[in-house]
Design a protein around this motif. Sequence first.
Motif, PDB file in Angstrom:
ATOM      1  N   PRO A 168       0.996  -1.306   0.144  1.00  0.00           N
ATOM      2  CA  PRO A 168      -0.184   0.104   0.019  1.00  0.00           C
ATOM      3  C   PRO A 168       0.893   1.103   0.062  1.00  0.00           C
ATOM      4  O   PRO A 168       0.436   2.257  -0.686  1.00  0.00           O
ATOM      5  CB  PRO A 168      -0.769  -0.229   1.290  1.00  0.00           C
ATOM      6  CG  PRO A 168      -0.115  -0.867   2.186  1.00  0.00           C
ATOM      7  CD  PRO A 168       0.514  -1.988   1.206  1.00  0.00           C
ATOM      8  N   LEU A 169       1.906   1.367   0.869  1.00  0.00           N
ATOM      9  CA  LEU A 169       3.028   2.323   0.815  1.00  0.00           C
ATOM     10  C   LEU A 169       3.264   2.873  -0.901  1.00  0.00           C
ATOM     11  O   LEU A 169       3.274   4.059  -1.073  1.00  0.00           O
ATOM     12  CB  LEU A 169       4.040   2.069   1.656  1.00  0.00           C
ATOM     13  CG  LEU A 169       5.039   3.306   1.766  1.00  0.00           C
ATOM     14  CD1 LEU A 169       4.191   4.417   2.626  1.00  0.00           C
ATOM     15  CD2 LEU A 169       6.315   2.785   2.604  1.00  0.00           C
ATOM     16  N   THR A 170       3.906   1.760  -1.372  1.00  0.00           N
ATOM     17  CA  THR A 170       4.153   2.185  -2.715  1.00  0.00           C
ATOM     18  C   THR A 170       2.990   2.570  -3.683  1.00  0.00           C
ATOM     19  O   THR A 170       3.385   3.798  -4.457  1.00  0.00           O
ATOM     20  CB  THR A 170       4.891   0.839  -3.371  1.00  0.00           C
ATOM     21  OG1 THR A 170       5.863   0.191  -2.684  1.00  0.00           O
ATOM     22  CG2 THR A 170       5.280   1.107  -4.852  1.00  0.00           C
TER      23      THR A 170
ATOM     24  N   TYR B 168       0.454   6.526  -6.946  1.00  0.00           N
ATOM     25  CA  TYR B 168      -0.647   7.270  -7.494  1.00  0.00           C
ATOM     26  C   TYR B 168      -1.036   8.596  -7.144  1.00  0.00           C
ATOM     27  O   TYR B 168      -1.471   9.331  -7.941  1.00  0.00           O
ATOM     28  CB  TYR B 168      -1.862   6.139  -7.222  1.00  0.00           C
ATOM     29  CG  TYR B 168      -1.692   4.733  -8.011  1.00  0.00           C
ATOM     30  CD1 TYR B 168      -1.694   4.799  -9.286  1.00  0.00           C
ATOM     31  CD2 TYR B 168      -1.352   3.780  -7.281  1.00  0.00           C
ATOM     32  CE1 TYR B 168      -1.574   3.479  -9.836  1.00  0.00           C
ATOM     33  CE2 TYR B 168      -1.216   2.832  -7.948  1.00  0.00           C
ATOM     34  CZ  TYR B 168      -1.568   2.468  -9.198  1.00  0.00           C
ATOM     35  OH  TYR B 168      -1.259   1.176  -9.750  1.00  0.00           O
ATOM     36  N   SER B 169      -0.498   8.760  -6.024  1.00  0.00           N
ATOM     37  CA  SER B 169      -0.660  10.334  -5.286  1.00  0.00           C
ATOM     38  C   SER B 169       0.145  10.966  -6.484  1.00  0.00           C
ATOM     39  O   SER B 169      -0.391  12.308  -6.610  1.00  0.00           O
ATOM     40  CB  SER B 169      -0.467  10.483  -4.015  1.00  0.00           C
ATOM     41  OG  SER B 169      -1.091   9.722  -3.086  1.00  0.00           O
ATOM     42  N   SER B 170       1.434  10.772  -6.846  1.00  0.00           N
ATOM     43  CA  SER B 170       2.102  11.650  -7.595  1.00  0.00           C
ATOM     44  C   SER B 170       1.413  11.830  -8.846  1.00  0.00           C
ATOM     45  O   SER B 170       1.642  13.170  -9.256  1.00  0.00           O
ATOM     46  CB  SER B 170       3.393  10.733  -7.832  1.00  0.00           C
ATOM     47  OG  SER B 170       4.231  11.439  -8.521  1.00  0.00           O
ATOM     48  N   ILE B 171       0.592  10.884  -9.562  1.00  0.00           N
ATOM     49  CA  ILE B 171       0.216  10.863 -10.834  1.00  0.00           C
ATOM     50  C   ILE B 171      -0.935  11.956 -10.816  1.00  0.00           C
ATOM     51  O   ILE B 171      -0.953  12.958 -11.762  1.00  0.00           O
ATOM     52  CB  ILE B 171      -0.360   9.767 -11.236  1.00  0.00           C
ATOM     53  CG1 ILE B 171       0.625   8.729 -11.626  1.00  0.00           C
ATOM     54  CG2 ILE B 171      -1.263   9.916 -12.497  1.00  0.00           C
ATOM     55  CD1 ILE B 171       0.216   7.223 -11.937  1.00  0.00           C
ATOM     56  N   TYR B 172      -1.771  12.143  -9.764  1.00  0.00           N
ATOM     57  CA  TYR B 172      -3.051  13.032  -9.505  1.00  0.00           C
ATOM     58  C   TYR B 172      -2.431  14.235  -8.917  1.00  0.00           C
ATOM     59  O   TYR B 172      -2.911  15.419  -9.550  1.00  0.00           O
ATOM     60  CB  TYR B 172      -4.017  12.269  -8.923  1.00  0.00           C
ATOM     61  CG  TYR B 172      -4.708  11.442  -9.448  1.00  0.00           C
ATOM     62  CD1 TYR B 172      -5.427  11.725 -10.627  1.00  0.00           C
ATOM     63  CD2 TYR B 172      -4.452   9.991  -9.185  1.00  0.00           C
ATOM     64  CE1 TYR B 172      -6.251  10.677 -11.236  1.00  0.00           C
ATOM     65  CE2 TYR B 172      -5.207   9.112  -9.779  1.00  0.00           C
ATOM     66  CZ  TYR B 172      -5.973   9.560 -10.821  1.00  0.00           C
ATOM     67  OH  TYR B 172      -6.579   8.271 -11.428  1.00  0.00           O
ATOM     68  N   ILE B 173      -1.582  14.439  -8.009  1.00  0.00           N
ATOM     69  CA  ILE B 173      -0.737  15.739  -7.750  1.00  0.00           C
ATOM     70  C   ILE B 173      -0.395  16.291  -8.925  1.00  0.00           C
ATOM     71  O   ILE B 173      -0.337  17.865  -9.005  1.00  0.00           O
ATOM     72  CB  ILE B 173       0.297  15.342  -6.654  1.00  0.00           C
ATOM     73  CG1 ILE B 173      -0.608  15.062  -5.364  1.00  0.00           C
ATOM     74  CG2 ILE B 173       1.018  16.715  -6.348  1.00  0.00           C
ATOM     75  CD1 ILE B 173       0.518  14.626  -4.211  1.00  0.00           C
ATOM     76  N   SER B 174       0.503  15.768  -9.771  1.00  0.00           N
ATOM     77  CA  SER B 174       1.068  16.317 -11.211  1.00  0.00           C
ATOM     78  C   SER B 174      -0.109  17.047 -11.775  1.00  0.00           C
ATOM     79  O   SER B 174       0.419  18.148 -12.268  1.00  0.00           O
ATOM     80  CB  SER B 174       1.882  15.126 -11.950  1.00  0.00           C
ATOM     81  OG  SER B 174       3.085  14.818 -11.106  1.00  0.00           O
TER      82      SER B 174
ATOM     83  N   CYS C 184      -5.981   9.583  -2.639  1.00  0.00           N
ATOM     84  CA  CYS C 184      -5.374   8.135  -2.668  1.00  0.00           C
ATOM     85  C   CYS C 184      -5.187   7.314  -1.466  1.00  0.00           C
ATOM     86  O   CYS C 184      -4.774   6.196  -1.529  1.00  0.00           O
ATOM     87  CB  CYS C 184      -3.799   8.433  -3.329  1.00  0.00           C
ATOM     88  SG  CYS C 184      -3.971   8.867  -4.883  1.00  0.00           S
ATOM     89  N   SER C 185      -5.730   8.012  -0.442  1.00  0.00           N
ATOM     90  CA  SER C 185      -5.888   7.246   0.875  1.00  0.00           C
ATOM     91  C   SER C 185      -6.897   6.221   0.809  1.00  0.00           C
ATOM     92  O   SER C 185      -6.878   5.391   1.700  1.00  0.00           O
ATOM     93  CB  SER C 185      -6.291   8.003   1.981  1.00  0.00           C
ATOM     94  OG  SER C 185      -7.483   8.745   1.714  1.00  0.00           O
ATOM     95  N   ILE C 186      -7.650   5.916  -0.413  1.00  0.00           N
ATOM     96  CA  ILE C 186      -8.672   4.931  -0.535  1.00  0.00           C
ATOM     97  C   ILE C 186      -7.916   3.715  -0.680  1.00  0.00           C
ATOM     98  O   ILE C 186      -8.422   2.458  -0.395  1.00  0.00           O
ATOM     99  CB  ILE C 186      -9.399   5.134  -1.906  1.00  0.00           C
ATOM    100  CG1 ILE C 186     -10.496   3.989  -2.069  1.00  0.00           C
ATOM    101  CG2 ILE C 186      -8.528   5.254  -3.098  1.00  0.00           C
ATOM    102  CD1 ILE C 186     -11.644   4.310  -0.951  1.00  0.00           C
TER     103      ILE C 186
END
Length: 353
Positions: free
Chosen positions: A104-106, A111-117, A162-164
């Motif tokens: 889950p950490l990876t 995926y957070s990086s993709i949407y934050i970008s 992304c905490s989902i």
Amino acid sequence: MSSVSLWNGSPELVRTVTEAETMSMTICIPVVLTIYIFTFLIGLPSNLLAFYTFLVKVRQKPAPIDILLLNLTVSDIFLLIFLPFKMMEAVSQRKWTLPTFLCPLTNFFFYSSIYISSLFLMAVSIERYLGVAFPIKYKLRRRPAYATAASVVFWVMGCAHCSIIYVVQYLDESQNGTASSNHVSHCYDNFTTSQLQVLLPVRLEFFLVLFCLPFTVTIFCYVNFVRILMTLPNIPTGRKQRAVGLAMATLFNFIVCFAPYNVSHVVGFVRNKSPDWRVYALLLSTLNATLDPAIFYFSSTAVQRAFTKCLTSLWHKLSTCMARCHLPCLTRCVEGGREVEAASGDETEGSTT
């Protein structure tokens, strides 16, 4: 968002995975590894160079655009840091052989990086548009604190959505009664019905809030940004070309890297299951980390100078190394040629005698 489910150890589920997905895994492994390695080798050095450049600028004289681009660089670096774990997953035929907590950490940071970008790309387009549409008002009201506040909001939005990943994993563990066992599982794959009921609507929200909204705003801002610049007579041609390059690179990033993966959210919501081509769409999203440096190049003259200086230095070192390697070879070739000439001269003299 990626698929989320850990193997609960049931033989039925194991048979389903091995029979239905083994062929597709075998086909996509070389493609996955190729794109991951390419992204890592190209994206990491270019993003680190951009990060250093923006960090120096922000520490000397912070500007809103530099703060936004610095955060965009950080989000890409997070993706690249966890990319080797995705490589190991691909080598293991998408089986998670690493410690369970890394799964889950990876994926959370990945995926957070993709949407934050996508959010920061939208913010950069807004900053550029306001700078040419309302130059006087924006210059008077532009504050680095506003960019910093927007950056905090974007990071919170991306991480909160992304905490989902952890929510769905906890749902799976609570249904099984215990945490995931030590058995090797497919990380974030093969959802149960209850997991899909939670995950699919959230993915649809991802599509609407974290893709459609930033993409629409970005199109509006860059179309008008380029249109206004082209009508101004006193703008240098080089700046107009950089503006067009910035707009094209950003829109290409959204269309090629973000669109296919987010469309898979809609397809999954309609079909009530993840589409089989989702893994390939995710690969395109990964390429975002290699395309963002092009946006940095068109957005900042400091990055242009840094990239040019770095490439010039590398070319000089490569030329020097090649010259050193070729010099002994050329010397040996010349000496060998002289020996051949001397031998042929001796043969000629002997035949004449």
